[in-house]
Design a protein around this motif. Structure first.
Motif, short mmCIF file in Angstrom:
data_model
loop_
_atom_site.label_atom_id
_atom_site.label_comp_id
_atom_site.label_asym_id
_atom_site.label_seq_id
_atom_site.Cartn_x
_atom_site.Cartn_y
_atom_site.Cartn_z
N SER A 354 1.10 -1.15 -0.01
CA SER A 354 -0.37 -0.03 0.52
C SER A 354 0.68 1.55 0.06
CB SER A 354 -0.79 0.36 1.38
OG SER A 354 -0.09 0.14 2.49
N THR A 355 -0.10 2.45 -0.14
CA THR A 355 1.11 3.08 -0.49
C THR A 355 0.74 4.61 0.82
OG1 THR A 355 -0.44 4.56 -1.56
CG2 THR A 355 0.91 3.29 -3.20
N ASP A 356 1.22 5.58 1.25
CA ASP A 356 1.06 6.80 1.80
C ASP A 356 -0.48 7.11 2.33
OD1 ASP A 356 3.17 6.07 2.83
OD2 ASP A 356 4.69 8.05 1.87
N LEU A 357 -1.13 7.21 0.92
CA LEU A 357 -2.07 7.33 0.31
C LEU A 357 -3.55 6.56 1.53
CD1 LEU A 357 -2.40 8.60 -2.72
CD2 LEU A 357 -1.93 10.46 -0.59
N GLU A 358 -2.95 5.14 1.83
CA GLU A 358 -3.46 4.58 2.63
C GLU A 358 -3.49 3.75 3.79
OE1 GLU A 358 -5.04 2.44 -1.96
OE2 GLU A 358 -3.16 1.17 -0.51
N ALA A 359 -2.30 4.87 4.31
CA ALA A 359 -1.42 3.77 5.45
C ALA A 359 -2.05 5.59 6.56
CB ALA A 359 -0.12 4.55 5.41
N PHE A 360 -2.99 5.60 5.95
CA PHE A 360 -3.14 6.51 7.94
C PHE A 360 -4.68 5.86 7.91
CE2 PHE A 360 -4.44 8.90 3.82
CZ PHE A 360 -5.64 9.29 3.90
N GLY A 361 -4.91 6.30 9.14
CA GLY A 361 -6.26 5.25 9.43
C GLY A 361 -7.26 6.64 9.51
N VAL A 362 -8.09 6.09 10.65
CA VAL A 362 -9.69 7.02 10.89
C VAL A 362 -9.81 7.78 12.13
CG1 VAL A 362 -11.92 7.32 10.29
CG2 VAL A 362 -10.30 5.04 8.58
N SER A 363 -9.88 8.41 12.25
CA SER A 363 -10.30 9.62 13.61
C SER A 363 -12.02 8.92 14.57
CB SER A 363 -9.88 10.64 13.52
OG SER A 363 -11.32 11.26 14.94
N ASN A 364 -12.09 8.34 15.52
CA ASN A 364 -13.43 7.60 16.31
C ASN A 364 -13.73 8.98 16.10
OD1 ASN A 364 -11.80 8.75 18.45
ND2 ASN A 364 -11.84 6.51 18.75
N ALA A 365 -13.02 10.54 16.85
CA ALA A 365 -13.57 11.52 16.92
C ALA A 365 -13.70 12.47 16.57
CB ALA A 365 -12.38 12.30 18.11
N GLY A 366 -13.96 11.99 14.80
CA GLY A 366 -14.25 12.96 13.57
C GLY A 366 -16.20 12.89 13.76
N PRO A 367 -16.73 12.12 14.41
CA PRO A 367 -18.12 12.22 13.45
C PRO A 367 -18.69 13.83 14.94
CG PRO A 367 -18.09 9.55 13.24
CD PRO A 367 -16.67 10.58 13.77
N LYS A 368 -18.25 13.31 16.07
CA LYS A 368 -18.86 13.87 17.61
C LYS A 368 -17.97 15.49 17.31
CE LYS A 368 -17.11 11.54 20.26
NZ LYS A 368 -16.23 11.18 21.67
N LEU A 369 -16.86 15.56 16.14
CA LEU A 369 -16.68 16.68 15.87
C LEU A 369 -17.36 17.65 14.97
CD1 LEU A 369 -14.19 18.70 16.96
CD2 LEU A 369 -12.41 17.40 15.57
N ILE A 370 -17.63 17.09 14.03
CA ILE A 370 -18.30 17.50 13.36
C ILE A 370 -19.43 18.46 13.35
CG2 ILE A 370 -16.94 17.09 11.27
CD1 ILE A 370 -18.98 15.22 10.68
N GLN A 371 -19.83 17.50 14.45
CA GLN A 371 -22.19 17.60 14.55
C GLN A 371 -21.52 18.72 15.54
OE1 GLN A 371 -23.73 14.77 17.13
NE2 GLN A 371 -25.62 15.58 17.14
N ALA A 372 -20.64 19.16 16.68
CA ALA A 372 -20.53 20.15 17.59
C ALA A 372 -19.96 21.29 17.07
CB ALA A 372 -19.56 20.03 19.11
N LEU A 373 -19.43 21.11 15.37
CA LEU A 373 -18.69 22.81 15.24
C LEU A 373 -19.84 22.97 14.19
CD1 LEU A 373 -15.81 23.93 13.84
CD2 LEU A 373 -15.73 22.51 12.06
N SER A 374 -20.57 22.26 13.98
CA SER A 374 -22.10 22.94 12.65
C SER A 374 -22.80 23.53 13.79
CB SER A 374 -22.71 21.34 12.72
OG SER A 374 -21.70 21.34 10.94
N GLY A 375 -22.63 23.56 14.96
CA GLY A 375 -23.92 24.35 16.08
C GLY A 375 -22.82 25.36 16.88
N THR A 376 -21.85 25.19 16.37
CA THR A 376 -21.32 25.99 17.23
C THR A 376 -21.91 28.14 17.06
OG1 THR A 376 -19.38 25.14 17.45
CG2 THR A 376 -19.01 28.03 17.98
N THR A 377 -22.48 28.83 17.24
CA THR A 377 -22.74 29.91 17.76
C THR A 377 -22.01 31.50 17.98
OG1 THR A 377 -24.05 29.93 18.45
CG2 THR A 377 -24.48 29.72 16.09
N PHE A 378 -21.19 32.24 18.11
CA PHE A 378 -20.94 33.20 18.51
C PHE A 378 -20.49 34.41 17.93
CE2 PHE A 378 -17.02 31.33 16.87
CZ PHE A 378 -16.40 31.81 16.18
N ARG A 379 -20.26 36.02 18.70
CA ARG A 379 -20.27 36.89 18.02
C ARG A 379 -18.18 37.02 18.65
NH1 ARG A 379 -22.77 40.34 14.86
NH2 ARG A 379 -22.59 42.19 15.16
N GLY A 380 -17.77 37.09 17.01
CA GLY A 380 -16.30 36.54 16.95
C GLY A 380 -16.34 38.31 16.49
#
Length: 1008
Positions: A354-380
């Motif tokens: 396999s090449t380097d493009l297939e050598a990295f794994g999958v983050s188990n925190a990704g789904p929770k992180l994108i869900q939290a990021l989609s609902g983030t609102t504030f005054r920047g």
């Protein structure tokens, strides 16, 4: 005992110390923050990359300084992409495979983002960009790609609003030849089409273009007529473009330059010399609220920048730095919300090869992180941070104007309200979308002018506008081409004069030349369809001629407003209507006027009878005689009103009221008879023309031949009307048209000719006695000038056409080419003789009616006043009916008090009106000569004269005379009062015809 106590105290202290150690250890363990590894991929050699990294670091420092109790901490792992796509990809692989980051902030450029988005989707790692603005990145629809900035498509509506406000019709975009530049073009083109602006050309400049390449592209733009340019580039390439444009003189008053936020966001960081060159440029950029926090951050940022690099003092903080700051804050808040306590990568099952493009794994925190990021609102710092569909919500846009060396805000654009002068988020009065240029503040334009360019000019390559004109074989009054000996041409005609007048009415000069659409031997090169298609092909810039506006032609060219109305009709031979109508004498008047006139005549006769009955013997007699007299007298007034004297009047009127009524009535009769005579004469003398063919169906049923002008669009009309091709004949001139119509369909000619109305009118002006135009008339768009689709000249020329057609100029042109061409009447009026109606005379009848009623009322009042004693009878037996009967009986009797009966002399009628004289017996001596009634006998003489009110009854019998004084049988009052009737001999006075008009009286004494 004491020893035991000491041992217990020692054990207690040991236990207390043990518990304290455990609690302290647990507290330290809980106080240790959870590190969340975050990758940052930036181009450290680019100002935006360097600014972004500084802002991200300052954002995390500020955020965790205010939120010490947070259990998570973002740990930055920065990588340099070195400004290339490969460098960004390598940095991303390194962060995902070796560092196992939970999120990546970056990259800076849109060209680098495509591959990173794919990697983030595979590894379930959020990719957050604050500077990649290409709209094409959204097409990946990856749930792990977040855009903490605005894509370029969000500003195209603001740019289109500016274009619409100033009425520019053509715009040329100038953009980089990469992902960043190409992404905006489809959205910009669609937005411009919505405001009726087209893109005739797209100028593409390579990102690493040389000066020679930039100049070559600018020379192309100079050769075009469009002068409105939208520049979508990064500041580095855009600065070079404007410097070269200045060298070529393209920053003058004829040009309009609009920059997108790609340059506007970085304009304050440009070199002052470039800012000076960009004087008058306008642009759009997202609005950033000028809050206290932003002001403080700008100060701290300058301090930090000075500490890190003292040479970077001139680098200004822009919107990209604020977006980088806000994206770091959002990611820190999402990491805390997702509680990434055990974020790891699941190793991928890979093979040995396999090449380097297939050598990295999958983050188990990704789904929770994108869900939290989609609902983030504030005054920047950049305003409200809210991600709609993983993209930052669009704020209002500022419309800025470069007034070297500064940038001034001249207005705002809001999605709800369009262009506004001031930004007021709570403006309840602004309810309508506006694109008015007057909502902008004072704006400076290129060339240091205060008024904008019209947006286009004649190309600077010296070429004139090539105007094609048709070659015509006939009807040359519209377009006429004269070929000179040197093969040059002189073009004239109605259409040409109108075009010249329209072009002269433009607010600017447009050089043009006429080019005939002809073959080398000066023949017609094609139809008007072919001529208009030449404009589409670019062989002509315009067409001036008798070209009709049609739907199929408008698909590939643009027409101006029509300068002459048109339509399609047919011309047919005429036949004279020799038939005589037996009832033509009733046609001059309508039946309403006939009925009203009849009733008026009868009423006038009745009114005169009332006024004359008691005092005029001519209006007395048997009932049927009096009825006949009413009709006879009333209708004979038609003759009286035309008589020069009253010689023809056999019934004279005596009452002044009757004379007054007749004066008014004679005026009415005179007007009616004269109007009737004129209308009847017009109907009898005007030649009635009838078409041989009345409609198209007759032609189809008879299978007649029809004609049309060769090369005209009318051929399609005839086919649509189901005429067979074999029955359609072409003609080229009015003379040929006349020849074919004269022959007729049976003799090798045509039964009808179809043509446009302007040509038909010109044809009938020469042959009006032979042909006539008949309905139906098929609508057409009229004559218009032809230009290429999207030409900015169309709107200006259309306005000029309105100015010309509403002025006297068009009348002068029409008089020049069409006036004096005919002495024929309008064919449409030959059969339009109309009957006179009551509407034309109702005022006259109203006046007469009012006068008649007033006269009648006056007579009634006078009659009642004279016989008021009858109304006042006090006899109990006298009912109202008896009184009315008595009044009617008195009305029927003679009015002996009238002067006509007081003087019983014979009135000799005027010698001019008499043919014969009445012979009377004369008595020789008037002195003391007494005769009895039996001694005098008066016989009626045969005569043509009307009966005399003195000597004869209406029937011409011998008359017995009674005195006009004393009691009579007509005096019921005297008889009722018991007075005896006394018989008196009539006193007779006969008129003598001598010069002295001596009156001889003969009296008879009553014998008792």
């Amino acid at each position: 005992m004491k020893q035991k106590t000491c041992m217990q105290i020692a054990i207690f202290h040991a236990l207390f110390f043990f518990v304290v150690c455990i609690i302290t250890r647990m507290t330290l363990v809980e106080a240790t923050p959870i590190a969340v590894r975050v990758g940052v991929i930036l181009d450290k050699g680019d100002y935006v990359g360097e600014m972004g990294l500084n802002c991200i670091s300052m954002a995390l420092s500020d955020f965790y300084g205010k939120n010490i109790h947070y259990k998570t901490r973002l740990v930055l792992n920065a990588r340099d992409s070195k400004g290339s796509v490969v460098g960004a990809a390598a940095a991303a692989l390194d962060l995902l495979k070796n560092v196992e980051v939970q999120a990546i902030i970056g990259p800076v450029f849109s060209t680098q983002a495509n591959f990173l988005i794919a990697l983030g989707e595979k590894a379930q790692v959020p990719i957050i960009t604050f500077s990649a603005t290409s709209p094409s990145l959204s097409s990946f629809r990856s749930s792990y790609f977040f855009r903490a900035n605005l894509d370029d498509s969000s500003q195209v509506q603001a740019i289109a609003g500016i274009i619409q406000a100033f009425g520019w019709r053509e715009v040329v975009p100038i953009y980089e030849d990469n992902e960043f530049g190409e992404g905006i073009v489809p959205y910009l083109t669609d937005a411009l089409e919505q405001v009726n602006a087209r893109v005739p050309y797209r100028s593409v400049v390579p990102p690493v273009a040389t000066d020679s390449q930039i100049l070559t592209e600018l020379y192309k733009l100079m050769a075009m007529q469009t002068r409105v340019f939208v520049v979508h580039m990064r500041a580095t390439l855009g600065s070079r473009l404007f410097m070269k444009a200045e060298q070529l003189g393209m920053m003058s008053e004829d040009y309009v330059w609009i920059i997108t936020d790609g340059m506007a966001n970085e304009i304050k960081s440009m070199d002052p010399s470039v800012m000076e060159v960009m004087l008058g440029v306008i642009g759009v950029q997202p609005h950033t609220p000028n809050t206290k926090e932003l002001k403080n951050f700008k100060i701290r940022y300058k301090v930090r920048l000075q500490q890190n690099n003292p040479m970077a003092l001139s680098q200004e903080l822009n919107i990209f730095g604020l977006w980088a700051y806000d994206s770091a804050i959002a990611l820190a808040m999402a990491a805390e919300k997702a509680l990434l306590t055990n974020a790891t990568f699941d190793k991928a099952d890979i093979s040995r090869n396999s090449t380097d493009l297939e050598a990295f794994g999958v983050s188990n925190a990704g789904p929770k992180l994108i869900q939290a990021l989609s609902g983030t609102t504030f005054r920047g710092l950049s305003g409200e941070f809210r991600l709609d569909d993983r993209q930052l919500r669009s704020p209002p846009y500022e419309i800025v104007n470069v007034v070297s060396p500064a940038v001034r805000v001249v207005g705002y654009w809001r999605k709800e309200y369009g262009i506004t002068r001031k930004l007021n988020f709570t403006d309840a009065n602004t309810k309508k979308y506006s694109t008015s240029k007057f909502n902008l503040g004072s704006t400076l334009w290129p060339g240091d002018k205060t008024s904008p360019s019209k947006g286009w000019v004649i190309p600077t390559n010296g070429k004139k506008l090539k105007v094609g004109v048709p070659v015509k074989m006939g009807f040359t009054e519209f377009v006429r081409i004269n070929w000179n000996a040197d093969n040059s041409t002189t073009v004239e005609g109605y259409c040409i004069d109108v075009f010249d007048a329209v072009m002269a009415a433009l607010p600017y000069a447009v050089p043009y030349e006429y080019i005939p659409f002809a073959t080398p031997d000066h023949k017609k090169a094609g139809s008007n369809n072919d001529l208009t298609y030449q404009v589409y092909l670019g062989n002509y810039d315009a067409v001036a001629g008798d070209v009709t506006i049609l739907a199929n032609r408008s698909q590939y060219v643009d027409f101006t407003l029509p300068y002459s109305v048109s339509g399609v009709s047919m011309v047919v031979p005429i036949k004279e209507d020799t038939s005589k109508n037996a009832w033509v004498f009733v046609k001059p008047l309508t039946w309403e006027l006939w009925l009203t006139s009849f009733c008026s005549f009868v009423f006038i006769g009745f009114l005169i009878w009332i006024l004359e009955h008691r005092i005029n013997e001519d209006f007395r007699g048997p009932p049927w005689y009096q009825v006949g007299m009413i009709f006879w007298f009333s209708f004979s007034t038609m003759v009286f009103s035309h008589s020069k004297s009253y010689c023809f009047v056999e019934e004279r009127v005596i009452s002044n009221l009757a004379r007054f009524v007749l004066i008014i009535w004679f005026l009415v009769v005179l007007i009616l008879t004269q109007s009737y005579t004129a209308s009847l004469a017009s109907m009898l003398t005007v030649q009635k023309l009838q078409p041989k063919v009345t409609d198209v169906n007759m032609l189809l049923e008879n299978k007649d031949y029809v004609g049309y002008n060769k090369g005209s669009f009318i051929l399609e009309y005839l086919k649509h009307l189901n005429f067979n091709d074999s029955r359609i004949v072409e003609f080229n001139s009015p003379e040929e048209m006349d020849r074919l119509l004269s022959k007729g369909s049976e003799n090798g000619g045509i039964a009808a000719a179809f043509h446009e109305i302007p040509y038909i009118k010109l044809f009938l002006s020469k042959y009006c006695l032979k042909y006539i135009m008949v309905d139906p008339t098929y609508k057409a768009g009229g004559f218009g000038f032809v230009f290429p689709i999207g030409s900015p000249l169309v709107h200006d020329v259309s306005r000029a056409i309105l100015n010309v057609t509403e002025s006297k100029k068009i009348v002068e042109i029409e008089r020049k080419w069409f006036s004096g061409k005919t002495n024929c009447p309008d064919p449409s009026t030959l059969n339009s003789q109309k009957s006179l109606g009551l509407r034309s005379f109702w005022g006259l009848f109203l006046i007469v009616g009012i006068i008649e009623i007033l006269v009648f009322m006056i007579y009634v009042v006078m009659f009642l006043r004279e016989h008021w004693h009858v109304v006042e009878w006090s006899d109990p037996e006298s009912t109202i009916w008896k009184k009315m009967a008595e009044l009617l009986r008195r009305f029927d009797n003679k009015d002996l008090s009238s002067h006509t009966f007081k003087n019983s002399r014979l009135i000799e009628k005027d010698n001019k009106c008499r043919d014969d004289s009445m012979g009377m017996a004369m008595y020789s001596s008037p002195q003391n000569h007494h005769v009895s009634p039996s001694d005098f006998v008066l016989a009626s003489l045969p005569t043509n004269e009307p009966p005399s009110p003195i000597f004869s009854s209406p029937r011409g019998q011998t008359t017995n005379f009674q005195g006009d004084q004393g009691n009579s049988v007509d005096n019921p009052i005297a008889n009722k009062q018991g007075e005896a009737s006394k018989t008196r001999s009539p006193e007779i006075e006969l008129a003598n015809q001598n010069d002295n008009d001596q009156i001889i009286s003969t009296s008879a004494q009553a014998v008792n």
